[in-house]
Design an enzyme around this catalytic site. Sequence first.
Site, PDB file in Angstrom:
ATOM      1  N   GLU A  80      -7.454   0.222 -11.365  1.00  0.00           N
ATOM      2  CA  GLU A  80      -7.077   1.385 -10.544  1.00  0.00           C
ATOM      3  C   GLU A  80      -8.291   2.262 -10.312  1.00  0.00           C
ATOM      4  O   GLU A  80      -9.049   2.544 -11.242  1.00  0.00           O
ATOM      5  CB  GLU A  80      -6.033   2.274 -11.250  1.00  0.00           C
ATOM      6  N   GLU A  86       4.096   8.164  -3.539  1.00  0.00           N
ATOM      7  CA  GLU A  86       5.360   7.810  -4.192  1.00  0.00           C
ATOM      8  C   GLU A  86       6.073   9.084  -4.638  1.00  0.00           C
ATOM      9  O   GLU A  86       5.595   9.787  -5.518  1.00  0.00           O
ATOM     10  CB  GLU A  86       5.090   6.893  -5.390  1.00  0.00           C
ATOM     11  N   LYS A 104       7.012  10.039  -8.420  1.00  0.00           N
ATOM     12  CA  LYS A 104       5.988  10.278  -9.440  1.00  0.00           C
ATOM     13  C   LYS A 104       5.982  11.782  -9.726  1.00  0.00           C
ATOM     14  O   LYS A 104       6.515  12.573  -8.955  1.00  0.00           O
ATOM     15  CB  LYS A 104       4.615   9.826  -8.932  1.00  0.00           C
ATOM     16  N   GLU A 108      -0.443  13.396  -8.562  1.00  0.00           N
ATOM     17  CA  GLU A 108       0.056  12.055  -8.912  1.00  0.00           C
ATOM     18  C   GLU A 108       0.753  11.340  -7.751  1.00  0.00           C
ATOM     19  O   GLU A 108       0.638  10.131  -7.612  1.00  0.00           O
ATOM     20  CB  GLU A 108       1.051  12.154 -10.073  1.00  0.00           C
TER      21      GLU A 108
END
Length: 348
Positions: free
Chosen positions: A270, A322, A325, A330
């Site tokens: 990541e 997203e 999250k 984040e």
Amino acid sequence: MDCPCPKNLFLFLLSWIATLFSIKHHGPVNMVTTTNVGLNYGLLGDNLPSPSDVIKLYKSIGITKIRIFDPNTEVLNALRGHHEIELTVGVKDQDLAALAASEEAVKGWFASNVEPYLADVNITFITVGNEVIPGPIGPQVLLVMQSLTNLVKSKSLTISVTTVVAMSSLGQSYPPSAGMFTPQSREQLVPVLKFLSHARTPILVNIYPYFAYASNPVNISIDYATFNAKNVVVEDGAMQYTNMFDAIFDAFVWAMEKEGVKDVSMVVSETGWPSAGNGNLTTPEIAAMYNGNFVKHVGSGKGTPKRPNCSVTGFIFATFNENQKPVGTEEQFGLYEPTDLKPIYKLF
Ligand SMILES: *[C@@H]1O[C@H](CO)[C@@H](O)[C@H](O)[C@H]1NC(C)=O
Ligand SMILES: *[C@@H]1O[C@H](CO)[C@@H](O)[C@H](O)[C@H]1NC(C)=O
Ligand SMILES: *[C@@H]1O[C@H](CO)[C@@H](O)[C@H](O)[C@H]1NC(C)=O
Ligand SMILES: *[C@@H]1O[C@H](CO)[C@@H](O)[C@H](O)[C@H]1NC(C)=O
């Protein structure tokens, strides 16, 4: 030091030549090669597109490596027949305890989550635990890796079994040559690294210059954090660093060396930069700068100062913003809007 991955460089050169060839003959579709770039495909959203639309997106932008965090049936089924996409799939953290306790449980996990897809999905990595070392379930990682590795070997499969660790496993990372694991991560990680060395399998590491920069934006330059510095920023013995990504990568390499592990290669599972959530440190422009430069950096095939002969492979986090999250940066690391698949900024 021996380069632990000369084959990568060779393969990279081949694909680079192939890319040049295809540009010459079919026009400049993609000026940078994305062979070494993967995308994380997180599913913590209630407004995400269908997996088959997401796979179409990957193919349209030339992405051939993706990582999912758990063996999601819908995604695995949608990948059937797309052999050119190499898949990294995670074992869920909450499954580790049961799997560590019984080899039969590992066989069952494999039989339901991997075996049914082997014929038509190109599964290249299984990751056991995501950033659980160091921590309370860290000690279970090696046990599960061992059982899975034995199983994969007994079936003559070429799947690599490994784990994903966070930058926080480093107690020291500056300068890179001072890189050292924290005492707790050392205890859990060193046996894993020795196992990976023996199995000739890479360790996966999450590297986020963003978090280092955000913790001290006064003293860390944005150019150093986003691969934009024109001059050397950190001199470390004979090694010169113009970007923080390489410096963190090498700190991990040094930390492994201090534990007597010199031949484990590293894949970056990541990296990325949020496009919102933290004022002027997180804009689409800066995120585009970081990720764009990251693609160029690993696409150049050059290694880091400490491992100059090993090209770097890395997965950008993440495909989508997203919405399930934690609120804040984040949920803002995505490259695409989940609702209409529009790019949040131009990257590919
Ligand atoms: C599957 O991925 C591997 C790399 O892990 C690659 O060498 C191979 O060509 C892929 N398989 C197919 C059928 O494309
Ligand atoms: C930034 O650097 C200055 C000068 O070296 C130092 O006094 C200050 O504590 C540093 N700030 C942070 C947040 O590290
Ligand atoms: C953010 O704003 C502050 C205050 O105006 C400024 O000092 C800083 O350079 C800005 N940072 C970025 C990355 O634009
Ligand atoms: C990298 O490869 C070059 C050319 O083969 C070699 O001379 C050099 O020693 C290698 N560097 C490292 C750090 O392995």
